[in-house]
Scaffold this active site. Structure first.
Site, mmCIF file in Angstrom:
data_model
loop_
_atom_site.group_PDB
_atom_site.id
_atom_site.type_symbol
_atom_site.label_atom_id
_atom_site.label_comp_id
_atom_site.label_asym_id
_atom_site.label_seq_id
_atom_site.Cartn_x
_atom_site.Cartn_y
_atom_site.Cartn_z
ATOM 1 N N HIS A 39 0.863 -1.185 0.000
ATOM 2 C CA HIS A 39 0.000 0.000 0.000
ATOM 3 C C HIS A 39 0.897 1.233 0.000
ATOM 4 O O HIS A 39 1.678 1.442 0.928
ATOM 5 C CB HIS A 39 -0.933 0.023 1.201
ATOM 6 C CG HIS A 39 -1.869 1.191 1.200
ATOM 7 N ND1 HIS A 39 -3.119 1.145 0.609
ATOM 8 C CD2 HIS A 39 -1.730 2.451 1.687
ATOM 9 C CE1 HIS A 39 -3.714 2.317 0.737
ATOM 10 N NE2 HIS A 39 -2.896 3.130 1.399
ATOM 11 N N CYS A 40 0.779 2.031 -1.043
ATOM 12 C CA CYS A 40 1.665 3.194 -1.203
ATOM 13 C C CYS A 40 0.950 4.440 -0.681
ATOM 14 O O CYS A 40 -0.061 4.868 -1.254
ATOM 15 C CB CYS A 40 2.031 3.375 -2.666
ATOM 16 S SG CYS A 40 3.157 4.762 -2.949
#
Length: 388
Positions: A163-164
């Site tokens: 998850h960026c």
């Protein structure tokens, strides 16, 4: 009549939707503003204080204007990649409304609500090798291979990478290509701005004779060089790391988990060669989304069981309660009949002992009742009443 809700309006994940479900974001979508600012502000300074001055330096030809136009076009391309990565479904696996029935293991001779507990894992074959997949209690499904549940978005994502927070979205099967192109293009943009700013500073040094005078004339060039140098350590290092992952056909999650939990000697069942790995990422067709976010929510139809009955998937199910009540009533009636038979038997035995040999032979109906044949006794009683 109540209008049915659309899928995105009743979505159980933490995602945010815009334009009637056409765009899907993560819960931290506000971080896009920070990322957008970190890209656009340096480019604006570059175009105003560096590229425009270079256009005046090159009085002949179109080289100076080409530098300016290239910076603008390249920046727009990077922003499009950022927007595409952040607003695309990363590969969310639709969650189930009930556990999978093919592994519930209901006992056909038991009640419908009694079943074996779901196994936490099960094994499937990938490229001829066994791979263990886990059961997700939140989504109520067995995750496909390389799928993981994102705690931030609260969704199971296929080929989950990470998850960026910079793009405010999960990176998975459907947006990994855009994410890598965004990171690598941002690294190239940093190299471009750094190189052109250094070239412009060199021209100023040649004109003014010393570096300090050149810095006083164009401090923006030095600031841009320092900014791009620091940024290149992040986006450049990230680009190199993902090039390594692509060559190994690994995700960030798989790599960290392998190094942290199981060592470096574990076999990668998904590796099929370096060239095939790059072709899979850059040349394969992106599968359509498995979620129709703009579609309407439909109630599930009743499901047929092996016994031919119907199981309605609703919040409250009273069919089982009625069935249990009927079974309990039948059991109470049986208990009452058994008590009556036992009482009748005890009375008969007392009469036999009291009258001794004067007792008449026991009738067939009384023996039947004593052995629990209530149905036969009731039928004979009714026939006697009919005769009277």
């Amino acid at each position: 009549m109540v209008k049915p809700k659309k899928v995105y309006q009743s979505w159980k994940g933490n995602n945010k939707f815009l334009f009637d479900g056409r765009l899907i974001f993560g819960p931290d979508a506000k971080s896009l503003i920070v990322t957008f600012t970190l890209i656009v502000v340096p480019i604006v300074l570059f175009c105003v204080f560096v590229a425009s001055n270079l256009a005046r330096e090159f009085t002949t030809g179109t080289t100076g204007y080409a530098i300016l136009v290239l910076a603008i076009v390249f920046t727009i391309y990077v922003l499009i990649l950022l927007f595409s990565t952040s607003t695309k479904d990363p590969g969310i696996v639709p969650r189930n409304s009930h556990p999978p029935e093919d592994v519930l293991g209901y006992d056909s001779s038991a009640s419908i609500e009694v079943g074996k507990p779901l196994p936490r894992t099960k094994e499937i074959l990938v490229n001829g090798l066994p791979v263990r997949v886990k059961y997700c209690e939140t989504c109520m499904l067995y995750r496909p291979p390389r799928c993981s549940h994102c705690s931030v978005c609260n969704n199971c994502v296929e080929r989950f990478d990470h998850h960026c927070p910079w793009v405010g979205q999960c990176i998975g099967k459907r947006n990994y290509r855009c994410f890598f192109l965004f990171v690598s293009s941002t690294a190239l943009l940093c190299v471009y701005v750094f190189s052109v700013s250094a070239y412009y500073l060199k021209l100023l040094v040649d004109d003014y004779g010393t570096v300090w005078k050149a810095i006083k004339v164009s401090p923006a060039s030095v600031a841009l060089m320092a900014y791009c140098f620091v940024s290149l350590w992040f986006v450049g290092g990230l680009t190199g790391f993902h090039l390594y992952l692509i060559s190994r056909n690994q995700t960030t999650y798989e790599n960290f988990r392998q190094r942290g939990l199981r060592g470096d000697n574990r076999i990668n069942v998904y590796y099929r060669g370096c060239m095939n790995s790059f072709l899979e990422v850059f040349c394969s067709k992106i599968e359509p989304s498995k979620n129709n976010f703009r579609g309407y929510v439909h109630e599930e139809a009743p499901k047929m069981t092996s016994k031919g009955g119907n199981i309605q998937v609703t919040d409250v199910d009273t069919s089982d309660d009625d069935r249990r009540v009927k079974v309990e009533d039948d059991l109470e009636i049986g208990d009452d009949l058994m008590k009556i038979s036992q009482r009748r038997n005890s009375q008969d035995i007392g009469d036999i002992r009291g009258r001794g040999s004067d007792r008449s032979p026991i009738s067939r109906s009384e023996l039947d009742f004593g052995f629990g044949l209530e149905s036969q006794f009731s039928l004979r009683s009714e026939s006697c009443h009919s005769e009277w």
